[in-house]
Design a protein around this motif. Sequence first.
Motif, PDB file in Angstrom:
ATOM      1  N   LEU A  78      38.319  14.877  42.426  1.00 37.55           N
ATOM      2  CA  LEU A  78      38.121  15.029  40.987  1.00 37.55           C
ATOM      3  C   LEU A  78      36.711  15.534  40.683  1.00 37.55           C
ATOM      4  N   VAL A  79      35.719  14.940  41.328  1.00 36.35           N
ATOM      5  CA  VAL A  79      34.330  15.354  41.098  1.00 36.35           C
ATOM      6  C   VAL A  79      34.107  16.781  41.587  1.00 36.35           C
ATOM      7  N   ILE A  80      34.543  17.072  42.815  1.00 35.95           N
ATOM      8  CA  ILE A  80      34.353  18.410  43.379  1.00 35.95           C
ATOM      9  C   ILE A  80      35.084  19.451  42.538  1.00 35.95           C
ATOM     10  N   GLY A  81      36.313  19.144  42.120  1.00 36.83           N
ATOM     11  CA  GLY A  81      37.072  20.105  41.328  1.00 36.83           C
ATOM     12  C   GLY A  81      36.426  20.398  39.988  1.00 36.83           C
ATOM     13  N   ARG A  82      35.924  19.359  39.330  1.00 33.43           N
ATOM     14  CA  ARG A  82      35.279  19.567  38.031  1.00 33.43           C
ATOM     15  C   ARG A  82      34.006  20.397  38.168  1.00 33.43           C
ATOM     16  N   MET A 234      25.262  19.283  44.673  1.00 33.67           N
ATOM     17  CA  MET A 234      24.667  19.312  46.009  1.00 33.67           C
ATOM     18  C   MET A 234      23.278  18.675  46.006  1.00 33.67           C
ATOM     19  N   LEU A 235      22.531  18.895  44.942  1.00 32.93           N
ATOM     20  CA  LEU A 235      21.211  18.279  44.828  1.00 32.93           C
ATOM     21  C   LEU A 235      21.328  16.764  44.753  1.00 32.93           C
ATOM     22  N   ILE A 236      22.265  16.255  43.962  1.00 35.84           N
ATOM     23  CA  ILE A 236      22.478  14.817  43.845  1.00 35.84           C
ATOM     24  C   ILE A 236      22.940  14.227  45.178  1.00 35.84           C
ATOM     25  N   SER A 237      23.837  14.944  45.869  1.00 37.17           N
ATOM     26  CA  SER A 237      24.341  14.448  47.150  1.00 37.17           C
ATOM     27  C   SER A 237      23.223  14.299  48.175  1.00 37.17           C
ATOM     28  N   SER A 238      22.302  15.255  48.189  1.00 35.05           N
ATOM     29  CA  SER A 238      21.207  15.192  49.167  1.00 35.05           C
ATOM     30  C   SER A 238      20.225  14.073  48.837  1.00 35.05           C
ATOM     31  N   THR A 239      20.004  13.806  47.557  1.00 37.29           N
ATOM     32  CA  THR A 239      19.039  12.763  47.177  1.00 37.29           C
ATOM     33  C   THR A 239      19.628  11.360  47.278  1.00 37.29           C
ATOM     34  N   THR A 240      20.955  11.249  47.254  1.00 39.54           N
ATOM     35  CA  THR A 240      21.606   9.942  47.364  1.00 39.54           C
ATOM     36  C   THR A 240      22.183   9.706  48.760  1.00 39.54           C
ATOM     37  N   PHE A 241      21.819  10.547  49.716  1.00 39.87           N
ATOM     38  CA  PHE A 241      22.253  10.422  51.112  1.00 39.87           C
ATOM     39  C   PHE A 241      23.777  10.518  51.263  1.00 39.87           C
ATOM     40  N   ASP A 242      24.415  11.202  50.336  1.00 42.18           N
ATOM     41  CA  ASP A 242      25.856  11.438  50.437  1.00 42.18           C
ATOM     42  C   ASP A 242      26.060  12.733  51.231  1.00 42.18           C
ATOM     43  N   TYR A 243      25.803  12.653  52.529  1.00 41.59           N
ATOM     44  CA  TYR A 243      25.816  13.861  53.349  1.00 41.59           C
ATOM     45  C   TYR A 243      27.233  14.405  53.547  1.00 41.59           C
ATOM     46  N   ALA A 244      28.213  13.525  53.556  1.00 41.03           N
ATOM     47  CA  ALA A 244      29.592  14.006  53.634  1.00 41.03           C
ATOM     48  C   ALA A 244      29.934  14.826  52.386  1.00 41.03           C
ATOM     49  N   GLY A 245      29.488  14.355  51.221  1.00 40.03           N
ATOM     50  CA  GLY A 245      29.706  15.123  49.999  1.00 40.03           C
ATOM     51  C   GLY A 245      28.960  16.441  50.000  1.00 40.03           C
ATOM     52  N   THR A 248      30.788  18.783  52.321  1.00 38.83           N
ATOM     53  CA  THR A 248      32.046  19.170  51.678  1.00 38.83           C
ATOM     54  C   THR A 248      31.809  20.207  50.591  1.00 38.83           C
ATOM     55  N   SER A 249      30.761  20.043  49.824  1.00 39.73           N
ATOM     56  CA  SER A 249      30.443  21.021  48.781  1.00 39.73           C
ATOM     57  C   SER A 249      30.176  22.389  49.386  1.00 39.73           C
ATOM     58  N   VAL A 250      29.432  22.408  50.490  1.00 39.04           N
ATOM     59  CA  VAL A 250      29.144  23.680  51.158  1.00 39.04           C
ATOM     60  C   VAL A 250      30.428  24.320  51.660  1.00 39.04           C
ATOM     61  N   VAL A 251      31.298  23.516  52.279  1.00 38.10           N
ATOM     62  CA  VAL A 251      32.551  24.047  52.812  1.00 38.10           C
ATOM     63  C   VAL A 251      33.440  24.574  51.691  1.00 38.10           C
ATOM     64  N   THR A 254      32.123  27.817  50.436  1.00 38.60           N
ATOM     65  CA  THR A 254      32.348  28.879  51.415  1.00 38.60           C
ATOM     66  C   THR A 254      33.791  29.353  51.401  1.00 38.60           C
ATOM     67  N   VAL A 255      34.715  28.404  51.377  1.00 37.41           N
ATOM     68  CA  VAL A 255      36.138  28.766  51.357  1.00 37.41           C
ATOM     69  C   VAL A 255      36.481  29.530  50.083  1.00 37.41           C
ATOM     70  N   VAL A 256      35.972  29.062  48.954  1.00 43.04           N
ATOM     71  CA  VAL A 256      36.247  29.744  47.683  1.00 43.04           C
ATOM     72  C   VAL A 256      35.679  31.166  47.710  1.00 43.04           C
ATOM     73  N   SER A 257      34.486  31.329  48.252  1.00 44.25           N
ATOM     74  CA  SER A 257      33.890  32.668  48.354  1.00 44.25           C
ATOM     75  C   SER A 257      34.749  33.585  49.210  1.00 44.25           C
ATOM     76  N   ILE A 258      35.241  33.052  50.339  1.00 45.64           N
ATOM     77  CA  ILE A 258      36.082  33.858  51.221  1.00 45.64           C
ATOM     78  C   ILE A 258      37.383  34.236  50.527  1.00 45.64           C
ATOM     79  N   VAL A 259      37.957  33.292  49.778  1.00 46.80           N
ATOM     80  CA  VAL A 259      39.213  33.574  49.078  1.00 46.80           C
ATOM     81  C   VAL A 259      39.010  34.652  48.021  1.00 46.80           C
TER      82      VAL A 259
END
Length: 286
Positions: A78-82, A234-245, A248-251, A254-259
């Motif tokens: 939900l967060v990533i999609g929004r 991505m900035l919030i994820s890096s400052t809150t140590f949410d490295y999986a997030g 995931t944001s980078v991936v 990247t996928v959306v750009s390729i599509v």
Amino acid sequence: MNAAALPTGRGPSAERPPTSVAARVGAAVGSPLVSLATMIALWYVLIALANFNTLVTKNPFDVVQYLVTGSDAAANRLVIGRQLGTTLRDASFGYVTGTIVATAVACLFVMFRGLEQTLMPVVMVLRTAPIVAMTPLITLLFGNGLPTVFVIGTIIVFFPSLVNVVFGLRSAPPESIDLMVSYGASRWDVLRKVQLPSALPAFFASARIAVPSAIIGALVAEWLATGQGMGYQMLISSTTFDYAGLWTSVVVLTVVSIVIYGVVGIIESVVLGRFMPAANTDEGIV
């Protein structure tokens, strides 16, 4: 005279029929898929060979878990999609406007050489300024909203598109231009009937290149100005140590750009197959 020695009136490219539109579409779809598979393989290889911190480094399985199989996957999607929707909206502004403005300016440059000689050096000087350095100034002028995103995206897309389209317009066959002029055609007629069709491959090349550029422009604006979208996420994820997030944001980006790159490639294949059937043969434009 030997009949075999008679000229056939066909060049080397006429020995093989043009590639079908379906084949070109297949190539446009297959190339991004191969790129995506290669990136995933290199991702695993890099993690296996490099001694990265396991807390920071995430692999494709971790990304799948974050978005699909994890206990918080629904909330994460939900967060990533929004945020992705916001970034795509921001990127589309710069992409469309930058491409249209670059094409219009390129046409003016080709029709009026004096205008090009006067303004092209100014354009090149402005291009050398890093967009990250210009963003605070743009934010002061336009505020922390969509106008700033609009301007940054347009700037990033405009410059490379302008150079490519000008080159494409200049690549029109001189014989065709001379023939049009000899029949009294105006500059506009020459541009519309000869130069613009000849520039289609260069136009679509710039349109494909502009896809990641527009997304980068949106991310920069969101990161430094608006506080919204994937850039801010991505900035919030890096400052809150949410490295999986963060991974995931980078991936996802990247996928959306390729599509989107592949979609533009499909449109290019269809258009060139309709108006320039010999332009995308295996000896033609890559």
